[in-house]
Design an enzyme around this catalytic site. Structure first.
Site, mmCIF file in Angstrom:
data_model
loop_
_atom_site.group_PDB
_atom_site.id
_atom_site.type_symbol
_atom_site.label_atom_id
_atom_site.label_comp_id
_atom_site.label_asym_id
_atom_site.label_seq_id
_atom_site.Cartn_x
_atom_site.Cartn_y
_atom_site.Cartn_z
ATOM 1 C CD GLU A 137 5.205 2.569 -4.932
ATOM 2 O OE1 GLU A 137 4.968 3.445 -5.780
ATOM 3 O OE2 GLU A 137 5.483 1.390 -5.245
ATOM 4 C CG ASP A 155 -1.574 -0.693 -6.308
ATOM 5 O OD1 ASP A 155 -0.427 -1.059 -5.997
ATOM 6 O OD2 ASP A 155 -1.847 -0.160 -7.409
HETATM 7 O O1 FUB Z 1 -0.354 0.400 -9.283
HETATM 8 C C1 FUB Z 1 0.331 1.574 -9.603
HETATM 9 C C2 FUB Z 1 1.325 1.928 -8.550
HETATM 10 O O2 FUB Z 1 2.195 0.839 -8.323
HETATM 11 C C3 FUB Z 1 0.769 2.222 -7.183
HETATM 12 O O3 FUB Z 1 0.217 3.494 -7.081
HETATM 13 C C4 FUB Z 1 1.978 2.032 -6.345
HETATM 14 O O4 FUB Z 1 1.724 1.917 -4.984
HETATM 15 C C5 FUB Z 1 2.576 0.794 -6.949
HETATM 16 O O5 FUB Z 1 2.048 -0.361 -6.394
#
Ligand code: FUB
Length: 576
Positions: free
Chosen positions: A206, A35
């Protein structure tokens, strides 16, 4: 089905590894990080990451800390360790996922997701922390005005952006195309203003991220699994939209799995894309889902402002700067490694540890200059029987240019500086530090440096720049003088620039008054050296200039030669 899929992927990755030889992939192979969020500050990019080593291998994103890596040349990365851990630094939080960071008025603000539930902020006076929550509660929750109504929104994955007018914004959200949210931050950066704005992004999953270039605002994000887990983007003429879908930034990276997360940043005039995948874990034979790693690629904006989809490489990006071996180099700075680990150092920062015989680090593009070296210094601590560090150029199997013996110092955080003569070395080389010893974990290394044979010389001269009014200009110089001895002073058309006393000179929002000749004087005990003068031309409608040309050519020894050029970007004609 799932297992056979991974078996095929595993075999493909191994075939790839065999092909790539000495590739620079990923950014940090001694940790698992995910991330990535980039923040550029004073000529370095700081990449803040979820610490995947916190999670159980067999399942669950249980990250409770964030790790920061930084680099000024995109080949050698410094590990700054954990910059926040919860619940210690934010007692209401159980997790730290997917951060974002920014500087304002000398303070640094780190935003993080408390899993998918809410978003916190933590503050530090240093980009490398420690960061502490000033609020005692989350900054953004589902109850923050404008977040709801929403269908199963994940209140997470913050991205932070400050526009030219000083207004700051937080982008966040996940799990549905109507679930992008933007909220204004107050000037204090730890409180929000008004209601969150609702934005729709096709196939939004996301990882929202914002970058601005030439007045266009790029909102990138990861698409849903059904849409390929790509990084897509929308553009707008303002930070809050209205946004129009504009295409693909990057396909699902090779050797990845069920999520994609990326950030775009500009360093030394060129643009980059930092992302995660599962290459390291697959290479190590680990279950990869919860063990991600980060990697960087170049990002190209076409003449019309659209983004050229990323070409994934196995050698990363062209090195943008050289490593100066005559200033203190933190041991936790390297481009590649085998077997080493890092830990907090009693003297501040981090040190290398868990060294076993045969372990090594590789430093890329070390510029010894023309004058030659006379000595190697290392700051070491050893509770055990000691060992030695041998120094090798270009390949770790070449004859050592020097070897320094490490004796017991009385404790693994009891530090002393030792020296050894080295064969005089000049020019640019990769440098390997190879470790061996008389027991396991035989010593720790905090920093090292070489001593030059003669008075300093300029290694890289400042270069002419053509910049449009309102753009940022950056001059840069490198000498072989040691950091402790050298003083920089930039001079514009013969006038000393107050406060311009670093190797970099940043000029924000240039006007025609900034045009002229720039040089820097560097002084140390041996005397004063003066760089060449470089010209800053400030002109509207700067003609398109070459940005980031890199030519890759295989060499006989299996390495890849990448001569590269990074020049300033083009700017469309317009009023001042
Ligand atoms: O690392 C946890 C979650 O996985 C992140 O918040 C998302 O963006 C995904 O990469």
């Amino acid at each position: 089905m799932f297992r056979s899929h991974w078996l095929v992927l595993h075999c493909l990755v191994w075939a790839l590894i065999a092909l790539i030889g000495r590739a620079d992939y990923p950014v940090a192979s001694h940790r698992h990080l995910a991330d990535p969020a980039a923040m550029v500050h004073e000529g370095r990019v700081y990449v803040y990451c979820s610490n995947d080593d916190d999670s159980p291998l067999d399942g669950g994103y249980d990250m409770k800390s964030l790790v920061c890596m930084s680099s000024s040349d995109l080949k050698n990365w410094t590990d700054h360790g954990e910059v926040i851990r919860v619940p210690g630094a934010a007692n209401w939080a159980t997790h730290t996922w997917a951060p974002a960071a920014i500087e304002r008025d000398g303070m640094f603000y780190l935003y993080f997701a408390n899993n998918g539930s809410n978003i916190g902020v933590a503050v530090s006076d240093s980009p490398t922390g420690p960061f502490v929550d000033p609020l005692g509660r989350p900054l953004v929750t589902a109850q923050t005005p404008g977040v709801l109504p929403a269908d199963s929104i994940w209140v997470f994955d913050p991205a932070v952006f400050i526009d030219d007018d000083g207004q700051a914004y937080l982008y966040f959200g996940g799990n549905g195309e109507d679930n992008v949210r933007i909220i204004r931050l107050n000037e204090d950066m730890v409180s929000v203003q008004g209601e969150a704005i609702k934005v729709t992004a096709p196939a939004f999953f996301e990882a929202a991220w914002m970058h601005e270039r030439d007045g266009t605002y790029y909102l990138s994000y990861s698409t849903q699994p059904s849409a390929g887990i790509r990084i897509d983007y929308m553009t707008a003429a303002t930070p809050t939209g209205p946004f129009t879908y504009a295409g693909i930034v990057a396909a699902q990276p090779p050797a990845n799995n069920n999520n994609n997360h990326a950030a775009e940043f500009q360093l030394h005039g060129a643009w980059y894309h930092v992302y995660h995948n599962r290459f390291s874990a697959i290479e190590a034979g680990l279950a990869p889902t919860y063990r991600r790693n980060i990697a960087v690629e170049e990002l190209t904006h076409r003449a019309d402002g659209s983004i050229e989809p990323i070409t994934y490489t196995r050698d990363g990006v062209v090195q943008v700067g050289r490593l100066n071996p005559y200033r203190r180099v933190e041991a936790e700075t390297f481009g590649q490694q085998s077997g080493v680990a890092v830990e907090r150092c009693a003297e501040g920062g981090m040190n290398l540890t868990e060294l076993d015989t045969g372990d090594w680090v590789r430093l890329r593009g070390v510029d010894f200059g023309a004058g030659g070296t006379i000595e190697f210094q290392a700051r070491v601590a050893s509770a055990a029987a000691g060992g030695e560090i041998s120094l090798h150029l270009d390949d770790r199997t070449t004859a050592a240019i020097g070897t320094v013996e490490v004796a017991a110092t009385g404790g693994d955080q009891t530090w002393t500086t030792i020296t050894a003569p080295v064969a005089s070395t000049s020019g640019v080389h990769d440098l390997y530090l190879r470790f061996s010893g008389h027991s396991e974990a035989f010593f720790n290394l905090n920093w090292w440096r070489f001593t030059p044979r003669q008075a300093p010389v300029v290694l890289s001269q400042p270069r002419d720049l053509q910049v449009a009014p309102g753009q940022r200009a950056e001059f840069w110089v490198q000498s072989d003088a040691s950091a402790a001895d050298v003083t920089f002073q930039w001079i514009h058309d013969g006038v000393v620039l107050e406060g311009a006393t670093a190797a970099f000179l940043h000029l924000d929002a240039v006007t025609r008054n900034h045009a002229g000749m720039y040089r820097v004087e560097m002084s140390n005990e041996a005397g004063v050296i003066r760089s060449d003068s470089a010209e800053l031309t400030v002109v509207a409608g700067v003609a398109g200039k070459l940005v980031n040309l890199a030519v890759r050519a295989p060499l006989d020894n299996g390495a890849t030669l990448i001569p590269g050029f990074v020049l300033s970007e083009s700017t469309p004609p317009g009023p001042e």
